[in-house]
Scaffold this motif. Sequence first.
Motif, PDB file in Angstrom:
ATOM      1  N   ALA A  33       1.770  67.436 110.797  1.00 13.23           N
ATOM      2  CA  ALA A  33       0.850  67.671 111.906  1.00 13.23           C
ATOM      3  C   ALA A  33       0.439  69.120 112.080  1.00 13.23           C
ATOM      4  N   CYS A  34       1.194  70.042 111.527  1.00  9.31           N
ATOM      5  CA  CYS A  34       0.833  71.439 111.745  1.00  9.31           C
ATOM      6  C   CYS A  34       0.068  71.991 110.560  1.00  9.31           C
ATOM      7  N   GLY A  35      -0.139  71.179 109.556  1.00 13.39           N
ATOM      8  CA  GLY A  35      -0.877  71.697 108.409  1.00 13.39           C
ATOM      9  C   GLY A  35      -0.056  72.619 107.550  1.00 13.39           C
ATOM     10  N   CYS A  36       1.289  72.555 107.708  1.00 14.35           N
ATOM     11  CA  CYS A  36       2.058  73.527 106.919  1.00 14.35           C
ATOM     12  C   CYS A  36       2.143  73.178 105.458  1.00 14.35           C
ATOM     13  N   ASP A  37       2.064  71.878 105.119  1.00 11.38           N
ATOM     14  CA  ASP A  37       2.278  71.568 103.717  1.00 11.38           C
ATOM     15  C   ASP A  37       1.301  72.253 102.764  1.00 11.38           C
ATOM     16  N   PRO A  38      -0.011  72.193 103.047  1.00 12.02           N
ATOM     17  CA  PRO A  38      -0.900  72.912 102.123  1.00 12.02           C
ATOM     18  C   PRO A  38      -0.647  74.420 102.150  1.00 12.02           C
ATOM     19  N   ILE A  39       0.012  74.886 103.199  1.00  7.94           N
ATOM     20  CA  ILE A  39       0.254  76.324 103.331  1.00  7.94           C
ATOM     21  C   ILE A  39       1.510  76.745 102.559  1.00  7.94           C
ATOM     22  N   THR A  40       2.597  75.947 102.696  1.00  9.70           N
ATOM     23  CA  THR A  40       3.880  76.430 102.172  1.00  9.70           C
ATOM     24  C   THR A  40       4.229  75.925 100.765  1.00  9.70           C
ATOM     25  N   GLU A  41       3.480  74.936 100.264  1.00  9.43           N
ATOM     26  CA  GLU A  41       3.842  74.344  98.967  1.00  9.43           C
ATOM     27  C   GLU A  41       3.642  75.300  97.788  1.00  9.43           C
ATOM     28  N   ASN A  42       4.521  75.194  96.803  1.00 11.05           N
ATOM     29  CA  ASN A  42       4.355  75.842  95.491  1.00 11.05           C
ATOM     30  C   ASN A  42       3.989  77.321  95.538  1.00 11.05           C
ATOM     31  N   VAL A  57      15.574  78.445  99.249  1.00  8.72           N
ATOM     32  CA  VAL A  57      14.335  77.867  98.714  1.00  8.72           C
ATOM     33  C   VAL A  57      13.831  76.758  99.644  1.00  8.72           C
ATOM     34  N   LEU A  58      14.774  75.904 100.127  1.00  7.66           N
ATOM     35  CA  LEU A  58      14.377  74.814 101.039  1.00  7.66           C
ATOM     36  C   LEU A  58      13.801  75.350 102.346  1.00  7.66           C
ATOM     37  N   ALA A  59      14.253  76.545 102.735  1.00  7.70           N
ATOM     38  CA  ALA A  59      13.822  77.106 104.023  1.00  7.70           C
ATOM     39  C   ALA A  59      12.511  77.864 103.906  1.00  7.70           C
ATOM     40  N   SER A  60      11.954  77.959 102.704  1.00 12.19           N
ATOM     41  CA  SER A  60      10.744  78.766 102.540  1.00 12.19           C
ATOM     42  C   SER A  60       9.595  78.186 103.362  1.00 12.19           C
ATOM     43  N   LEU A  61       9.105  78.969 104.299  1.00 10.44           N
ATOM     44  CA  LEU A  61       8.017  78.525 105.180  1.00 10.44           C
ATOM     45  C   LEU A  61       6.896  79.557 105.184  1.00 10.44           C
ATOM     46  N   GLY A  62       6.755  80.232 104.067  1.00  6.74           N
ATOM     47  CA  GLY A  62       5.731  81.274 103.992  1.00  6.74           C
ATOM     48  C   GLY A  62       4.382  80.710 103.586  1.00  6.74           C
ATOM     49  N   CYS A  63       3.442  81.625 103.346  1.00  3.64           N
ATOM     50  CA  CYS A  63       2.105  81.212 102.917  1.00  3.64           C
ATOM     51  C   CYS A  63       1.681  82.034 101.712  1.00  3.64           C
ATOM     52  N   GLY A  64       2.644  82.723 101.095  1.00  2.00           N
ATOM     53  CA  GLY A  64       2.327  83.545  99.933  1.00  2.00           C
ATOM     54  C   GLY A  64       3.621  83.962  99.276  1.00  2.00           C
ATOM     55  N   ASN A  65       3.514  84.943  98.403  1.00  5.63           N
ATOM     56  CA  ASN A  65       4.681  85.422  97.669  1.00  5.63           C
ATOM     57  C   ASN A  65       4.595  86.944  97.662  1.00  5.63           C
ATOM     58  N   PRO A  66       4.924  87.566  98.809  1.00  9.58           N
ATOM     59  CA  PRO A  66       4.649  89.001  98.934  1.00  9.58           C
ATOM     60  C   PRO A  66       5.376  89.868  97.911  1.00  9.58           C
ATOM     61  N   THR A  67       6.594  89.453  97.510  1.00  5.46           N
ATOM     62  CA  THR A  67       7.309  90.332  96.572  1.00  5.46           C
ATOM     63  C   THR A  67       6.698  90.281  95.183  1.00  5.46           C
ATOM     64  N   ALA A  68       5.951  89.194  94.865  1.00  4.81           N
ATOM     65  CA  ALA A  68       5.289  89.138  93.556  1.00  4.81           C
ATOM     66  C   ALA A  68       4.093  90.083  93.550  1.00  4.81           C
ATOM     67  N   LEU A  69       3.490  90.291  94.709  1.00  6.11           N
ATOM     68  CA  LEU A  69       2.272  91.105  94.780  1.00  6.11           C
ATOM     69  C   LEU A  69       2.570  92.553  95.156  1.00  6.11           C
TER      70      LEU A  69
END
Length: 263
Positions: A33-42, A57-69
């Motif tokens: 309902a919050c639209g998080c799946d398209p945001i937090t997946e993969n 890893v299970l707790a990851s609720l981000g929207c990017g990968n800041p340490t990669a960038l």
Amino acid sequence: MSQDIKETVKEKYAEAALKVLGGEKGSCGPSGACGCDPITENLYDAAETSGLPEGAVLASLGCGNPTALADLHAGEVVLDLGSGGGIDVLLSAKRVGPTGKAYGLDMTDEMLALARANQAKAGVANVEFLKGEIENIPLPDASVDVIISNCVINLSVDKRRVLAEAFRVLQPGGRFAVSDVVCRGEVPDAVRRSMELWVGCIAGALEENEYQRLLAEAGFTDISVEPTRIYEFSDAGIDNVLAREISGRVMGAFIRARKPGLR
Ligand SMILES: C[S@@+](CC[C@H](N)C(=O)[O-])C[C@H]1O[C@@H](n2cnc3c(N)ncnc32)[C@H](O)[C@@H]1O
């Protein structure tokens, strides 16, 4: 209103942390309902997460990968604003090595408990999780080389204050390297008023030009906002009319800026 939002955010992320502590995948709202799946997946490569505790890893609720960038170097001090289960703190700690340090800051006790458990499982010493609010960072002036954050600043009711605090704790020449949800153009009032979409990282998202303006106002230079993923909400469980209105106008972005001065 702002205190209500903060308490609701805390409750939702406490629930998410408890789910992960119980062995499930975390989510930032009622399923879908919050639209998080398209945001937090993969968001992360398997190679990156292979050495991390499952709970991080299970707790990851981000929207990017800041340490990669972000460009992180050995010996640097990194601070993650809203560190959740600690995934980006643990990844940063590896990058800055034993002569560096990675701090995570979070206001939710359950998330801190999860992050500290993940740190213990990972067996890393150059990590410290701090309790506090990103609007009042519990670190001295000019004590951090790089600020990272992953899908948290959008949740704050006082973004101007968060950016001022980020500026204060950075060393001269320090970098701001943040993943966040931003929007392009105006978002309908009905979206802005939805608490569910606020805790799901959408309703509080800054407009991309406004983000740049607030960073400049805080004193930052070399500011850029680079979209990393544009969301289509058609199958995310959000009310159909709202989903249609915001599809393609809400995105995950990488936001970079620098505090002027030489290191
Ligand atoms: C969407 S989750 C992201 C967690 C983590 N960055 C990640 O990528 O998995 C948001 C996190 O920020 C924390 N948070 C939200 N608002 C905060 C605030 N004002 N001060 C400190 N922590 C906050 C929540 O407790 C939660 O752990």
